[in-house]
Design a protein around this motif. Structure first.
Motif, short mmCIF file in Angstrom:
data_model
loop_
_atom_site.label_atom_id
_atom_site.label_comp_id
_atom_site.label_asym_id
_atom_site.label_seq_id
_atom_site.Cartn_x
_atom_site.Cartn_y
_atom_site.Cartn_z
N GLU A 166 24.41 2.40 -14.20
CA GLU A 166 24.57 1.59 -15.41
C GLU A 166 25.97 0.97 -15.54
OE1 GLU A 166 23.47 3.92 -18.77
OE2 GLU A 166 21.41 4.26 -18.08
N SER A 167 26.62 0.78 -14.41
CA SER A 167 27.96 0.17 -14.44
C SER A 167 27.85 -1.32 -14.12
CB SER A 167 28.88 0.86 -13.44
OG SER A 167 28.39 0.69 -12.11
N SER A 168 28.97 -2.01 -14.22
CA SER A 168 29.01 -3.45 -14.01
C SER A 168 29.81 -3.77 -12.74
CB SER A 168 29.64 -4.15 -15.21
OG SER A 168 29.75 -5.53 -15.00
N ILE A 169 29.31 -4.75 -11.99
CA ILE A 169 29.99 -5.22 -10.77
C ILE A 169 30.40 -6.67 -11.01
CG2 ILE A 169 29.73 -5.66 -8.30
CD1 ILE A 169 27.40 -3.52 -8.50
N ASN A 170 31.64 -7.00 -10.64
CA ASN A 170 32.17 -8.33 -10.90
C ASN A 170 32.54 -9.02 -9.59
OD1 ASN A 170 32.30 -8.21 -13.91
ND2 ASN A 170 33.67 -6.51 -13.45
N LEU A 171 32.07 -10.25 -9.43
CA LEU A 171 32.44 -11.08 -8.26
C LEU A 171 33.15 -12.33 -8.77
CD1 LEU A 171 30.43 -12.00 -5.11
CD2 LEU A 171 31.39 -13.83 -6.51
N THR A 172 34.34 -12.59 -8.21
CA THR A 172 35.12 -13.77 -8.58
C THR A 172 35.52 -14.51 -7.31
OG1 THR A 172 36.01 -12.61 -10.51
CG2 THR A 172 37.16 -14.61 -9.79
N PHE A 173 35.29 -15.82 -7.31
CA PHE A 173 35.69 -16.67 -6.18
C PHE A 173 36.45 -17.86 -6.73
CE2 PHE A 173 34.86 -20.09 -3.04
CZ PHE A 173 35.51 -19.50 -1.96
N ARG A 174 37.68 -18.09 -6.22
CA ARG A 174 38.51 -19.16 -6.76
C ARG A 174 39.50 -19.65 -5.71
NH1 ARG A 174 42.57 -15.62 -10.69
NH2 ARG A 174 43.38 -14.25 -9.03
N LYS A 175 40.11 -20.80 -6.01
CA LYS A 175 41.18 -21.33 -5.16
C LYS A 175 42.47 -20.59 -5.46
CE LYS A 175 40.75 -25.61 -6.40
NZ LYS A 175 40.95 -27.07 -6.54
N LYS A 176 43.27 -20.41 -4.41
CA LYS A 176 44.60 -19.84 -4.57
C LYS A 176 45.54 -20.62 -3.67
CE LYS A 176 46.91 -15.41 -5.10
NZ LYS A 176 46.80 -13.94 -4.95
N GLY A 177 46.03 -21.76 -4.18
CA GLY A 177 46.83 -22.65 -3.35
C GLY A 177 45.96 -23.29 -2.28
N LYS A 178 46.36 -23.14 -1.05
CA LYS A 178 45.59 -23.67 0.07
C LYS A 178 44.62 -22.64 0.63
CE LYS A 178 49.12 -26.98 1.55
NZ LYS A 178 49.97 -27.44 2.69
N ILE A 223 28.91 -12.89 -11.93
CA ILE A 223 29.37 -13.80 -10.87
C ILE A 223 30.15 -14.96 -11.50
CG2 ILE A 223 28.68 -15.34 -8.99
CD1 ILE A 223 26.13 -13.68 -8.70
N PHE A 224 31.38 -15.15 -11.04
CA PHE A 224 32.15 -16.34 -11.43
C PHE A 224 32.63 -17.03 -10.16
CE2 PHE A 224 36.27 -18.39 -12.01
CZ PHE A 224 35.93 -19.37 -12.94
N VAL A 225 32.14 -18.23 -9.93
CA VAL A 225 32.51 -19.01 -8.74
C VAL A 225 33.11 -20.33 -9.21
CG1 VAL A 225 31.69 -20.17 -6.66
CG2 VAL A 225 30.74 -17.94 -7.32
N GLU A 226 34.35 -20.57 -8.86
CA GLU A 226 34.99 -21.84 -9.20
C GLU A 226 34.29 -22.96 -8.44
OE1 GLU A 226 39.38 -23.94 -8.77
OE2 GLU A 226 39.24 -21.75 -8.95
N PRO A 227 33.86 -24.01 -9.11
CA PRO A 227 33.06 -25.05 -8.43
C PRO A 227 33.87 -25.92 -7.49
CG PRO A 227 33.52 -25.68 -10.69
CD PRO A 227 34.05 -24.28 -10.54
N ARG A 228 33.12 -26.50 -6.52
CA ARG A 228 33.61 -27.53 -5.60
C ARG A 228 34.85 -27.12 -4.81
NH1 ARG A 228 32.10 -30.04 -10.21
NH2 ARG A 228 34.23 -30.12 -11.00
N ILE A 229 34.83 -25.92 -4.29
CA ILE A 229 35.90 -25.49 -3.39
C ILE A 229 35.47 -25.80 -1.96
CG2 ILE A 229 37.28 -23.57 -2.54
CD1 ILE A 229 36.93 -22.21 -5.21
#
Length: 410
Positions: free
Chosen positions: A323-335, A290-296
């Motif tokens: 036995e596989s890996s799952i990836n979650l990414t949350f980030r800003k993309k402009g507005k 899990i990667f979540v960009e803070p304070r969005i």
């Protein structure tokens, strides 16, 4: 949904009509303008070849046959054409003017026009309402033909075309608005009946499902748990979940609950919704990164965003390889905010996989339910993203990894 479909139909209809209309009017105006410049250039060339005069033979004027055929030059051409000419030295200074065939231009004006077009450096073009030709050979000369009448007619046609186009477009818009409402009325009625049926069926199924579940529990208390009661409870749970998702999807498509949107810490919501799945993934022998960009910060519905993350992660866990890996990414993309969940899976087609968001769609032809899915979870996820004025898509770059990306306005 029907309103949005009707708006898109009206927009497409009007855009198509405007493109065709502008193409026709543009073609007519372009042909007219080329006609004006072409005729003027022929006259200028004729005058340049005869030292600034029309080629009379004795007292009779006969236009060249090719020019007469192309532009219908009449015998009155020398008498109706207003033109003047100027002579230059090698540096572009006007030495002499010939204004006997025009009344609107005096000698001083002719000098000003001649020097101005020489400085422009072009041998042909328009200056004010005059089409000119500069000849810089043995005896430099500039010839000007008055096109004011033709240009006035052209601009009048342009103004009339724009006005009639606007008037016609307005009338077509009113007609499309009126008839589209009638055309879409049966579709809207059918769609409303379908949504009402789903809602009513969901409520009607709650009671028998509750009774079946309760009776199964009683049987287990009396006879003990066995494979039949376990199967019944499993199918009741699956049907209950399917019913809840169908009703929730219908309500979201109806557009209700708009007032539930509020300013949220989106990073916190996504983080809290995703963390419980780490243990679930570990229990299944998989890993969740899990990667979540803070304070969005952004506007949204907290419960629906929780549900969105849960649906996407649940889907990724069900269909990812052992036995596989799952990836979650949350980030800003402009507005906007971007949520992406990727996992390794069985062979899937490369490219766009948006068909996964269709109701009851399954990647396997047998449509079995061994994974426990109902085939509607991703449809609910799409409805949630659309409620947040966003879009969601699925794709695979290599046929073994699938990525689901949701982007919505903050």
């Amino acid at each position: 949904m029907i309103k949005n479909l009707r708006k898109k139909f009206i927009l497409v209809s009007m855009c198509s009509m405007l493109v065709v209309l502008l193409g026709i009017i543009g073609g007519i105006l372009t042909a007219g303008y080329r006609r004006i410049t072409g005729r003027a250039d022929h006259v200028l060339q004729m005058l340049a070849e005869n030292n600034g005069e029309f080629p009379f033979k004795g007292m009779e004027w006969k236009p060249p046959e090719k020019t007469q055929k192309d532009f219908h030059l009449s015998l009155e051409l020398p008498y109706e054409t207003r033109y003047f000419s100027v002579s230059y030295d090698s540096r572009g200074t006007v030495l002499e003017t010939h204004t006997g065939n025009v009344a609107a231009v005096q000698e001083d004006d002719a000098v000003k026009y001649g020097e101005a077009v020489w400085r422009k450096g072009k041998t042909k073009g328009f200056y004010a309402n005059y089409r000119y030709l500069i000849q810089k050979e043995t005896e430099p000369m500039g010839i000007f033909v008055d096109c004011s009448q033709e240009l006035d007619n052209f601009y009048a046609l342009l103004r009339a075309s724009l006005f009639l186009s606007f008037l016609g477009s307005s009338m077509v818009l009113l007609l499309v608005l009126f008839f589209s409402k009638r055309v879409f009325r049966p579709v809207a009625v059918s769609y409303e009946k379908q949504k009402q049926f789903i809602t009513d069926a969901g409520h009607e199924l709650k009671t028998p499902l509750t009774i079946i579940d309760a009776n199964t529990e009683v049987l287990e208390m009396m006879e003990g748990e066995n494979e039949w009661t376990v199967s019944i409870r499993k199918q009741v749970k699956r049907l209950t979940r399917l019913t809840q998702q169908m009703v929730a999807l219908t309500r979201m498509e109806e557009g209700s609950g708009e007032e539930e949107m509020c300013i949220l810490n989106l990073s916190q919501v996504i983080q809290e919704a995703a963390e419980p799945f780490c243990q679930v993934a570990e229990n299944e022998g998989k890993s969740l990164s899990i990667f979540v960009e803070p304070r969005i910060q952004g506007k949204g519905n907290e419960m629906q965003l929780y549900q969105l993350v849960s649906l996407l992660l649940d889907n990724a866990l069900k269909y990812s390889l052992p036995e596989s890996s799952i990836n979650l990414t949350f980030r800003k993309k402009g507005k906007r905010a971007e949520l992406m969940i990727s996992n390794e899976t069985d062979m899937v087609p490369k490219g766009n996989l948006d068909i996964l968001f269709e109701r009851f769609y399954r990647t396997d032809a047998s449509r079995n339910s061994e994974t426990g899915g109902s085939g509607i979870g991703l449809s609910v996820a799409r409805a949630i993203v659309q409620r947040h004025r966003g879009r969601i898509q699925a794709s695979s770059s290599d046929g073994r990894h699938i990525a689901v990306t949701a982007i919505w306005e903050r």
